[in-house]
Design a protein around this motif. Structure first.
Motif, PDB file in Angstrom:
ATOM      1  N   ALA A 152       6.718  37.949  22.437  1.00 15.41           N
ATOM      2  CA  ALA A 152       5.944  39.172  22.216  1.00 15.41           C
ATOM      3  C   ALA A 152       6.562  40.014  21.106  1.00 15.41           C
ATOM      4  O   ALA A 152       5.856  40.549  20.235  1.00 15.41           O
ATOM      5  N   ALA A 153       7.900  40.125  21.099  1.00 18.30           N
ATOM      6  CA  ALA A 153       8.579  40.927  20.086  1.00 18.30           C
ATOM      7  C   ALA A 153       8.406  40.324  18.692  1.00 18.30           C
ATOM      8  O   ALA A 153       8.158  41.046  17.713  1.00 18.30           O
ATOM      9  N   LEU A 154       8.538  39.005  18.594  1.00 19.71           N
ATOM     10  CA  LEU A 154       8.376  38.344  17.300  1.00 19.71           C
ATOM     11  C   LEU A 154       6.961  38.538  16.760  1.00 19.71           C
ATOM     12  O   LEU A 154       6.769  38.815  15.568  1.00 19.71           O
ATOM     13  N   ASN A 155       5.982  38.400  17.636  1.00 21.46           N
ATOM     14  CA  ASN A 155       4.595  38.535  17.178  1.00 21.46           C
ATOM     15  C   ASN A 155       4.259  39.969  16.801  1.00 21.46           C
ATOM     16  O   ASN A 155       3.516  40.215  15.851  1.00 21.46           O
ATOM     17  N   LEU A 156       4.822  40.930  17.527  1.00 22.90           N
ATOM     18  CA  LEU A 156       4.621  42.325  17.153  1.00 22.90           C
ATOM     19  C   LEU A 156       5.329  42.646  15.841  1.00 22.90           C
ATOM     20  O   LEU A 156       4.762  43.283  14.946  1.00 22.90           O
ATOM     21  N   GLY A 157       6.571  42.197  15.736  1.00 25.01           N
ATOM     22  CA  GLY A 157       7.374  42.539  14.569  1.00 25.01           C
ATOM     23  C   GLY A 157       6.993  41.814  13.299  1.00 25.01           C
ATOM     24  O   GLY A 157       7.290  42.284  12.196  1.00 25.01           O
ATOM     25  N   MET A 158       6.346  40.647  13.430  1.00 25.26           N
ATOM     26  CA  MET A 158       5.976  39.864  12.256  1.00 25.26           C
ATOM     27  C   MET A 158       4.472  39.789  12.064  1.00 25.26           C
ATOM     28  O   MET A 158       4.008  39.142  11.121  1.00 25.26           O
TER      29      MET A 158
END
Length: 240
Positions: A152-158
């Protein structure tokens, strides 16, 4: 453009990542691999991973066209931070936190973050890792809820829609052997036995019935126990 049928396998050259590589090649149209040099004492895995990739290409011509570029990333500075039994010469033991001292804090989080950055550039929509809860070795970054949060963090951040695949998450080591047989038959089992490297001590030595290794470190004990359980069950195959 991110391709949802293109994958990047976190490939260490060990048993679990070899099974994950076969799992990805069986599913996805294009598969690339990435290995991390983080100052691990078992750096021989970085040598073996190239050998395993060559063996897979030779033994499985149907997979060879799908197997693309291999990447090697230098994370030696990160490895120096942890001062663990995987990155320095010390006995394998439990720490005051109740975790094995082979736990490199944040390793999988860092690996997957770097892999995602590479996958973004390469257009690869799936990240495949050998993290596993069933044969739990005390590593909190191997838990599926940790990886869900990171995804979730990777998809939000990227601003992407990466999927982190963990095909071994619910399998025992015995079932990983069964999955290996189911994916690639005895030819793949032989590659895992002869050419992969999982031993934390970095020893190749004489091959034991379950593969190469010192036979005494936590990784060897887990691998050997899984092999014995698989043999005792009659070496069943597990469908992918």
């Amino acid at each position: 453009m991110i391709h949802t049928d293109h994958a990047l396998v976190l490939f260490s050259g060990g048993q679990d990542s070899a099974a994950c590589l076969a799992w990805a090649l069986d599913r996805y149209a294009h598969v690339e691999t990435v290995g991390f040099d983080y100052g691990q004492r078992h750096a021989v895995e970085m040598v073996q991973r190239a050998i395993v990739l060559d063996r897979v290409r030779q033994a499985f011509p149907e997979w060879a066209p799908r197997l693309g570029t291999d990447h090697r990333l230098d994370l030696s500075a990160f490895g120096a931070i942890g001062e663990t039994a995987l990155t320095s010469e010390r006995a394998f033991e439990m720490t005051e936190r109740g975790l094995p001292n082979t736990f490199v804090p944040g390793r999988n989080l860092v690996f997957l973050t770097w892999a995602a950055a590479l996958a973004d550039r390469r257009g690869l929509g799936r990240l495949v890792g050998g993290m596993c809860e069933t044969d739990f070795s005390g590593y909190p970054d191997c838990r599926r809820d940790t990886l869900d949060a990171l995804q979730a963090a990777l998809n939000l951040g990227m601003d992407r829609s990466f999927v982190i695949d963990t095909p071994l998450m619910r399998l025992t080591k015995a079932q990983t052997w069964a999955l290996t047989l189911g994916l690639g038959g005895q030819a793949l089992v032989d590659i895992v036995l002869e050419d992969t490297h999982t031993c934390y001590a970095g020893e190749r030595g004489a091959r034991q019935d379950w593969g190469h290794g010192c036979g005494a470190c936590p990784a060897c004990e887990l691998r050997a126990r899984g092999w014995r359980e698989w043999e005792a069950a009659g070496r069943p195959a597990l469908a992918a």
